[in-house]
Write an enzyme that holds these catalytic residues in place. Sequence first.
Site, PDB file in Angstrom:
ATOM      1  CG  ASP A  20      -1.867  -1.151   1.145  1.00  0.00           C
ATOM      2  OD1 ASP A  20      -2.133  -1.742  -0.017  1.00  0.00           O
ATOM      3  OD2 ASP A  20      -2.587  -1.449   2.241  1.00  0.00           O
ATOM      4  CD  GLU A  31      -4.409 -12.712  -6.263  1.00  0.00           C
ATOM      5  OE1 GLU A  31      -3.661 -12.485  -5.341  1.00  0.00           O
ATOM      6  OE2 GLU A  31      -4.917 -13.792  -6.219  1.00  0.00           O
TER       7      GLU A  31
HETATM    8  N1  SAM Z   1       0.728  -8.675  -2.711  1.00  0.00           N
HETATM    9  C1  SAM Z   1      -0.484  -8.801  -3.127  1.00  0.00           C
HETATM   10  C2  SAM Z   1      -0.236  -8.666  -4.622  1.00  0.00           C
HETATM   11  O1  SAM Z   1       0.671  -8.214  -4.950  1.00  0.00           O
HETATM   12  O2  SAM Z   1      -1.198  -9.072  -5.270  1.00  0.00           O
HETATM   13  C3  SAM Z   1      -1.409  -7.917  -2.608  1.00  0.00           C
HETATM   14  C4  SAM Z   1      -1.075  -6.280  -2.738  1.00  0.00           C
HETATM   15  S1  SAM Z   1      -2.271  -5.241  -1.709  1.00  0.00           S
HETATM   16  C5  SAM Z   1      -2.049  -3.953  -2.600  1.00  0.00           C
HETATM   17  C6  SAM Z   1      -1.429  -4.896  -0.402  1.00  0.00           C
HETATM   18  C7  SAM Z   1      -1.934  -5.828   0.617  1.00  0.00           C
HETATM   19  O3  SAM Z   1      -1.032  -5.643   2.093  1.00  0.00           O
HETATM   20  C8  SAM Z   1      -3.439  -5.829   1.213  1.00  0.00           C
HETATM   21  O4  SAM Z   1      -4.015  -6.931   1.177  1.00  0.00           O
HETATM   22  C9  SAM Z   1      -3.248  -5.244   2.509  1.00  0.00           C
HETATM   23  O5  SAM Z   1      -4.136  -5.767   3.550  1.00  0.00           O
HETATM   24  C10 SAM Z   1      -1.967  -5.690   3.202  1.00  0.00           C
HETATM   25  N2  SAM Z   1      -1.196  -5.000   4.019  1.00  0.00           N
HETATM   26  C11 SAM Z   1      -1.153  -3.605   4.170  1.00  0.00           C
HETATM   27  N3  SAM Z   1      -0.116  -3.262   5.139  1.00  0.00           N
HETATM   28  C12 SAM Z   1       0.044  -4.259   5.732  1.00  0.00           C
HETATM   29  C13 SAM Z   1       0.353  -4.642   7.194  1.00  0.00           C
HETATM   30  N4  SAM Z   1       0.981  -3.437   7.729  1.00  0.00           N
HETATM   31  N5  SAM Z   1       0.722  -5.832   7.670  1.00  0.00           N
HETATM   32  C14 SAM Z   1       0.279  -6.715   6.848  1.00  0.00           C
HETATM   33  N6  SAM Z   1      -0.373  -6.668   5.702  1.00  0.00           N
HETATM   34  C15 SAM Z   1      -0.598  -5.480   5.316  1.00  0.00           C
END
Ligand code: SAM
Length: 214
Positions: free
Chosen positions: A119, A195
């Site tokens: 993010d 994804e």
């Molecule tokens: N890695 C996957 C991809 O590339 O398709 C998902 C990307 S998605 C934009 C970012 C993911 O990171 C989300 O599912 C979010 O909930 C998770 N996330 C964000 N901050 C996080 C944190 N501090 N600890 C664990 N997960 C986190």
Amino acid sequence: MRLRNITGSREIIRESIFVIHEPEKHKGNWQDIFGNTNPIHIEIGMGKGRFLMDMARMYPSVNYIGIEKYSSVLLRAIQKMEREEQPLCNVRFIRMDAEMIGNVFGMEEVDRIYLNFSDPWPKDRHAKRRLPSREFLARYDKVLKKEGLLEFKTDNKDLFLFALEELEPAGWKAEKISYDLHHDKDLMKDNVMTEYEEKFSSIGNPIYKYVIRR
Ligand code: SAM
């Protein structure tokens, strides 16, 4: 990624054999979970888990742990695992905020860290929440083996430039940098798409990647 709350997701997670509950209890002993001494690779912010599961299928002698903050998203990864014809014995999930990583893994317990399409937290005041920030790099420094690598991919140029600027003050150095991963023959050789990578590269966004070490 934050999916709408799904009724019953917490119960499904609680009962899932793929999820490690109370992960703090396994600090320093993650190899016991897998019953072998294979290296441990973690993806922080794994989303629905496609990357992690594809990697686990390709590299059965690596143990993969996916970390995801939101139950509604983790639920999707669990459902994907349940659809696997051959169970992936080398995958586990943890639902937690990555801020807590030092409570869950011992010193140098992890062999590799993946950050995929983290993010961006675009507001300056939220910079500390960005997963490639110096604050997070300091947390990774504790749990990652001294010779361990961290790989980061994103389509967000501002986040990537920020991530590069964080390296020196945090004591890390870039081993490889690409501003257009999908046209980089060397890095594409073993690239496994996430994804988000599929979604953003299909609309023509360049994908940025670095591989770093201390
Ligand atoms: N890695 C996957 C991809 O590339 O398709 C998902 C990307 S998605 C934009 C970012 C993911 O990171 C989300 O599912 C979010 O909930 C998770 N996330 C964000 N901050 C996080 C944190 N501090 N600890 C664990 N997960 C986190």
